[in-house]
Structures are given as structure tokens and as C-alpha cells.
Design an enzyme around this catalytic site. Structure first.
Site, short mmCIF file in Angstrom:
data_model
loop_
_atom_site.label_atom_id
_atom_site.label_comp_id
_atom_site.label_asym_id
_atom_site.label_seq_id
_atom_site.Cartn_x
_atom_site.Cartn_y
_atom_site.Cartn_z
N ASP A 7 47.30 -27.56 -27.83
CA ASP A 7 46.77 -28.92 -27.99
C ASP A 7 46.19 -29.04 -29.39
O ASP A 7 46.31 -28.11 -30.22
CB ASP A 7 45.79 -29.28 -26.87
CG ASP A 7 44.45 -28.56 -26.98
OD1 ASP A 7 44.27 -27.73 -27.90
OD2 ASP A 7 43.57 -28.83 -26.14
N HIS A 8 45.56 -30.18 -29.66
CA HIS A 8 45.05 -30.46 -31.01
C HIS A 8 43.99 -29.45 -31.46
O HIS A 8 43.82 -29.24 -32.65
CB HIS A 8 44.44 -31.87 -31.03
CG HIS A 8 43.39 -32.06 -29.98
ND1 HIS A 8 43.71 -32.27 -28.64
CD2 HIS A 8 42.04 -32.00 -30.04
CE1 HIS A 8 42.61 -32.36 -27.94
NE2 HIS A 8 41.56 -32.20 -28.76
N CYS A 64 44.68 -23.42 -26.61
CA CYS A 64 43.86 -24.62 -26.69
C CYS A 64 42.49 -24.18 -27.20
O CYS A 64 42.36 -23.08 -27.73
CB CYS A 64 43.80 -25.37 -25.36
SG CYS A 64 43.03 -24.50 -23.99
N GLY A 65 41.48 -25.02 -27.07
CA GLY A 65 40.17 -24.66 -27.61
C GLY A 65 39.64 -23.37 -27.00
O GLY A 65 39.22 -22.45 -27.70
N THR A 66 39.68 -23.31 -25.69
CA THR A 66 39.19 -22.13 -24.97
C THR A 66 40.30 -21.26 -24.39
O THR A 66 40.07 -20.10 -24.05
CB THR A 66 38.31 -22.55 -23.79
OG1 THR A 66 39.11 -23.36 -22.92
CG2 THR A 66 37.08 -23.33 -24.25
N GLY A 67 41.47 -21.84 -24.16
CA GLY A 67 42.54 -21.17 -23.42
C GLY A 67 42.44 -21.40 -21.92
O GLY A 67 43.38 -21.12 -21.18
N ILE A 68 41.31 -21.93 -21.51
CA ILE A 68 41.07 -22.04 -20.06
C ILE A 68 41.85 -23.20 -19.44
O ILE A 68 42.51 -23.03 -18.41
CB ILE A 68 39.56 -22.19 -19.77
CG1 ILE A 68 38.81 -20.93 -20.22
CG2 ILE A 68 39.32 -22.43 -18.28
CD1 ILE A 68 37.29 -21.06 -20.18
N GLY A 69 41.78 -24.37 -20.05
CA GLY A 69 42.52 -25.51 -19.49
C GLY A 69 44.01 -25.22 -19.42
O GLY A 69 44.66 -25.51 -18.40
N MET A 70 44.54 -24.62 -20.47
CA MET A 70 45.97 -24.26 -20.49
C MET A 70 46.30 -23.30 -19.34
O MET A 70 47.32 -23.46 -18.66
CB MET A 70 46.32 -23.58 -21.82
CG MET A 70 46.41 -24.52 -22.99
SD MET A 70 47.83 -25.62 -22.84
CE MET A 70 47.96 -26.21 -24.55
N HIS A 97 49.93 -4.63 -14.90
CA HIS A 97 49.53 -4.76 -13.50
C HIS A 97 50.02 -6.07 -12.85
O HIS A 97 50.38 -6.07 -11.67
CB HIS A 97 48.00 -4.73 -13.36
CG HIS A 97 47.39 -3.40 -13.69
ND1 HIS A 97 46.26 -2.93 -13.07
CD2 HIS A 97 47.76 -2.43 -14.57
CE1 HIS A 97 45.95 -1.73 -13.55
NE2 HIS A 97 46.84 -1.41 -14.47
N ARG A 132 52.50 -0.45 -5.99
CA ARG A 132 51.29 -1.18 -5.58
C ARG A 132 51.14 -2.49 -6.35
O ARG A 132 50.68 -3.50 -5.80
CB ARG A 132 50.05 -0.29 -5.74
CG ARG A 132 49.61 0.00 -7.15
CD ARG A 132 48.41 0.97 -7.15
NE ARG A 132 47.82 1.13 -8.47
CZ ARG A 132 48.34 1.83 -9.47
NH1 ARG A 132 49.52 2.44 -9.32
NH2 ARG A 132 47.72 1.93 -10.62
N HIS A 133 51.58 -2.48 -7.61
CA HIS A 133 51.48 -3.71 -8.39
C HIS A 133 52.53 -4.73 -7.92
O HIS A 133 52.25 -5.93 -7.84
CB HIS A 133 51.64 -3.41 -9.88
CG HIS A 133 50.52 -2.58 -10.43
ND1 HIS A 133 49.19 -2.86 -10.18
CD2 HIS A 133 50.52 -1.46 -11.20
CE1 HIS A 133 48.43 -1.97 -10.78
NE2 HIS A 133 49.21 -1.09 -11.39
C1 RB5 Z 1 39.84 -29.98 -26.18
O1 RB5 Z 1 38.67 -30.52 -26.69
C2 RB5 Z 1 39.51 -28.84 -25.24
O2 RB5 Z 1 38.92 -29.33 -24.09
C3 RB5 Z 1 40.75 -28.02 -24.91
O3 RB5 Z 1 41.32 -27.57 -26.08
C4 RB5 Z 1 40.54 -26.79 -24.04
O4 RB5 Z 1 39.50 -26.01 -24.53
C5 RB5 Z 1 40.45 -27.04 -22.60
O5 RB5 Z 1 40.34 -26.13 -21.78
#
Ligand code: RB5
Length: 149
Positions: A7-8, A64-70, A97, A132-133
Site C-alpha cells: 500500500d502507500h 504495508c505500514g505494519t505488515g499486519i493488515g496485509m 514449519h 508432524r509439520h
Molecule cells: C496505512 O496507514 C496503514 O494502516 C497500513 O499500511 C497498515 O499498517 C495496516 O495494517
């Protein structure tokens, strides 16, 4: 073929990873985004996840910013095992694993040097193929079959 998307918030890291992979001789399919205009990470996670789940690309990288949303979005696609990693130990272990097929990284979390090391660990480490994996991954597939349409 490796699918990549961002993302941006992670355009610069996506471009750096793409260049790095190409220099290493990998073919990369870039699903965007291509500018710093604000976009929704879920749209790019879906495109990369579908390319991997459908077999067009063997692995994917999402930033993305954190990688979490992705990672949350990609893991909604059947057949995707997306691992959000901020260290090389996890990147190696998730290949060995979990046979993870997508890596998610946060540009606001890891520096460029660490990010490229994580990418290399993820790309270069094979699945262990240990019973196991495989059994545990098959149980993840069973969860998908129970809850996905
Ligand atoms: C964008 O501001 C941010 O929310 C996105 O890049 C990401 O971190 C979401 O998980």
C-alpha cells in the site's frame, strides 16, 4: 514467479524488495500500488493472495505500514499461509514449519537491511516436509474446509 504488493505506506520498501529479487535472478510480478496516493491494503493483499493461491506465483510478498493488515487480509484467501515477520528466525521457521507461501512485512517496523535479510530467509528456506509439520498444515486446511464457502 514471486508476487509482490504494497500500500502507500510501503511503496519504497516494495520497490527495494522488487529490485533486490530481480538482481537475485527472480521473476517478480508487481501488483502495485505504484504511487504514494492513499489506497486500501486489502485490495493488494487480495491480488497477491489470489495469484499465489491460484498457482500463477509460487510465493508472495506483501508490505504495508505494519505488515499486519496485509497478513490478516491475505489469510482470508483459501490456501494462503501468510506469515507476518519482523525477524529472520521467524521467516526461516515459518518456511520450515508452516510452509508459509506469503511473507508480510511492515515498512514502519523494520529497516531496509533487515527487511531484505527477512526476504532472503523466506525465499531461500525450503519446507521441512516432516510428518508432524505436514499433519499440522493439513489440519489448517481442514479448518479452511470447515469455515470457508
Ligand atoms: C496505512 O496507514 C496503514 O494502516 C497500513 O499500511 C497498515 O499498517 C495496516 O495494517
Amino acid at each position: 514467479m514471486i508476487a509482490i504488493g504494497c500500500d502507500h505506506a510501503a511503496l519504497a520498501l516494495k520497490e527495494t524488495i522488487k529490485k533486490h529479487l530481480k538482481e537475485r535472478g527472480f521473476e517478480v510480478e508487481d501488483f502495485g500500488c505504484f504511487s504514494s496516493e492513499s489506497v486500501d491494503y486489502s485490495d493488494y493483499a487480495l491480488m497477491v493472495a489470489e495469484a499465489v493461491a491460484g498457482g500463477k506465483c509460487e510465493k508472495g510478498i506483501l508490505v504495508c505500514g505494519t505488515g499486519i493488515g496485509m497478513s490478516i487480509a491475505a489469510n482470508k484467501v483459501k490456501g494462503i499461509r501468510c506469515a507476518h515477520c519482523s525477524d529472520t528466525f521467524s521467516a526461516k521457521a515459518t518456511r520450515q514449519h508452516n510452509d508459509a507461501n506469503i511473507l508480510a512485512l511492515g515498512e514502519r517496523v523494520v529497516g531496509v537491511g533487515l527487511a531484505l535479510d527477512i526476504v532472503d530467509c523466506f525465499i531461500d528456506t525450503p519446507f521441512s516436509n516432516e510428518e508432524r509439520h505436514m499433519r499440522r498444515i493439513n489440519k489448517i486446511s481442514a479448518i479452511e474446509n470447515k469455515y470457508f464457502k
